[in-house]
Design a protein around this motif. Structure first.
Motif, PDB file in Angstrom:
ATOM      1  N   LEU A  74       9.200   2.582   1.539  1.00  0.00           N
ATOM      2  CA  LEU A  74       8.689   3.715   0.670  1.00  0.00           C
ATOM      3  C   LEU A  74       8.686   3.373  -0.694  1.00  0.00           C
ATOM      4  CD1 LEU A  74      11.048   6.601   2.468  1.00  0.00           C
ATOM      5  CD2 LEU A  74       8.765   6.170   2.621  1.00  0.00           C
ATOM      6  N   VAL A  75       9.489   2.511  -1.276  1.00  0.00           N
ATOM      7  CA  VAL A  75       9.824   2.387  -2.626  1.00  0.00           C
ATOM      8  C   VAL A  75       9.043   0.815  -3.229  1.00  0.00           C
ATOM      9  CG1 VAL A  75      11.400   3.904  -2.920  1.00  0.00           C
ATOM     10  CG2 VAL A  75      12.108   1.507  -2.732  1.00  0.00           C
ATOM     11  N   CYS A  76       8.704   0.391  -2.155  1.00  0.00           N
ATOM     12  CA  CYS A  76       7.996  -1.074  -2.711  1.00  0.00           C
ATOM     13  C   CYS A  76       6.835  -0.949  -3.617  1.00  0.00           C
ATOM     14  CB  CYS A  76       7.501  -1.973  -1.581  1.00  0.00           C
ATOM     15  SG  CYS A  76       6.090  -1.204  -0.687  1.00  0.00           S
ATOM     16  N   GLU A  77       6.295  -1.995  -4.410  1.00  0.00           N
ATOM     17  CA  GLU A  77       5.457  -1.617  -5.329  1.00  0.00           C
ATOM     18  C   GLU A  77       4.115  -1.305  -4.627  1.00  0.00           C
ATOM     19  OE1 GLU A  77       4.825  -5.658  -7.346  1.00  0.00           O
ATOM     20  OE2 GLU A  77       6.595  -5.177  -8.670  1.00  0.00           O
ATOM     21  N   PRO A  78       3.621  -1.990  -3.597  1.00  0.00           N
ATOM     22  CA  PRO A  78       2.177  -1.515  -2.739  1.00  0.00           C
ATOM     23  C   PRO A  78       2.443   0.079  -2.685  1.00  0.00           C
ATOM     24  CG  PRO A  78       2.878  -3.554  -2.258  1.00  0.00           C
ATOM     25  CD  PRO A  78       3.920  -3.178  -2.710  1.00  0.00           C
ATOM     26  N   ALA A  79       3.463   0.525  -2.299  1.00  0.00           N
ATOM     27  CA  ALA A  79       3.573   1.915  -2.008  1.00  0.00           C
ATOM     28  C   ALA A  79       3.761   2.944  -2.927  1.00  0.00           C
ATOM     29  CB  ALA A  79       4.836   2.083  -0.874  1.00  0.00           C
ATOM     30  N   LEU A  80       4.352   2.421  -3.874  1.00  0.00           N
ATOM     31  CA  LEU A  80       4.355   3.228  -5.148  1.00  0.00           C
ATOM     32  C   LEU A  80       2.914   3.471  -5.939  1.00  0.00           C
ATOM     33  CD1 LEU A  80       7.914   2.387  -6.741  1.00  0.00           C
ATOM     34  CD2 LEU A  80       7.088   4.474  -5.800  1.00  0.00           C
ATOM     35  N   ALA A  81       2.200   2.381  -5.901  1.00  0.00           N
ATOM     36  CA  ALA A  81       0.988   2.129  -6.640  1.00  0.00           C
ATOM     37  C   ALA A  81       0.100   2.955  -5.835  1.00  0.00           C
ATOM     38  CB  ALA A  81       0.463   0.763  -6.709  1.00  0.00           C
ATOM     39  N   PHE A  82       0.335   3.047  -4.317  1.00  0.00           N
ATOM     40  CA  PHE A  82      -0.451   3.967  -3.420  1.00  0.00           C
ATOM     41  C   PHE A  82      -0.392   5.190  -3.835  1.00  0.00           C
ATOM     42  CE2 PHE A  82      -1.467   6.134   0.631  1.00  0.00           C
ATOM     43  CZ  PHE A  82      -2.944   5.571   0.834  1.00  0.00           C
TER      44      PHE A  82
END
Length: 230
Positions: free
Chosen positions: A83-91
């Motif tokens: 939920l909080v990884c870079e790709p997810a946050l950027a998404f």
């Protein structure tokens, strides 16, 4: 440089009016922008990112603790990481068009900083930190609930979407998966790749990213959403 109207627009987008507008400007300011200023230097987002990261971990941990009463610590840690990884946050940041409000130095801008998932994710966390300082935990939690945890069940698939799609397709005997690059844009040092994922002869999802792998991951995520909603 952010102008007054852009600052107003961003506050309208996130549904919160800052009492201390300097906190918001700081959250949207990259160190490269600060380093290029000769006078009236303002702080960058890094301290706010540190704070926002801790708040995001706490709020998402509480959410998962309540949502999954039967899951063990290791399982919840894995979901939280997705939920909080870079790709997810950027998404997630795409929903508020965050990248267009980031203040970058000319060098960082020229090398594609505005599209870097690492920078966009950092600014998301910095905004959370700024909201906490200006409006308290309630406001930072509202932002996280609205823009990060709204589709937590779906987003839990995001970080590992390619392998999850492979497992889902194989288990269902749905055919072969093929990823196709259907477009490229931007200069050589700042490429954006467009990828389409096919299952059999059906186009099941599309994604864009700074790397082919990132674009494939997003396309696979879109395909998973379609398949799981059938």
């Amino acid at each position: 440089m952010l102008n007054e109207q852009e600052i107003i627009n961003f506050q309208q987008v996130i549904g919160y009016k800052f009492k201390n507008i300097d906190l918001l400007i700081q959250a949207l300011t990259h160190s490269s922008f600060v380093n290029e200023q000769k006078i009236n230097k303002k702080p960058d987002y890094e301290r706010l990112e540190f704070l926002g990261d801790a708040i995001l971990e706490m709020v998402s941990s509480e959410y998962l603790f309540k949502k999954y009463p039967d899951k063990k610590e290791g399982e919840m840690s894995k979901i939280r990481a997705s939920l909080v990884c870079e790709p997810a946050l950027a998404f997630c940041a795409e929903h508020i068009e965050l990248k267009k409000y980031i203040q970058l130095g000319k060098g960082e801008e020229l090398t594609g900083g505005r599209n870097k998932e690492s920078i966009i994710a950092d600014v998301m966390e910095a905004v959370i930190g700024a909201l906490f300082l200006d409006g308290g935990l309630q406001e930072s939690k509202r932002f996280i609930d609205t823009y990060v945890l709204t589709n937590a069940d779906s987003m839990a698939m995001f970080n590992d979407s390619k392998s999850l799609l492979q497992e889902f397709v194989q288990a269902g005997g749905l055919g072969q998966i093929k990823y196709e690059i259907c477009g490229e844009s931007g200069p050589e040092h700042d490429k954006i790749f467009d990828v389409r994922v096919w299952i059999g002869d059906k186009n099941m999802g599309e994604g864009t990213g700074k790397t082919k792998k990132a674009a494939e991951q997003k396309a696979a995520y879109q395909a998973l959403l379609v398949l799981k909603n059938k």
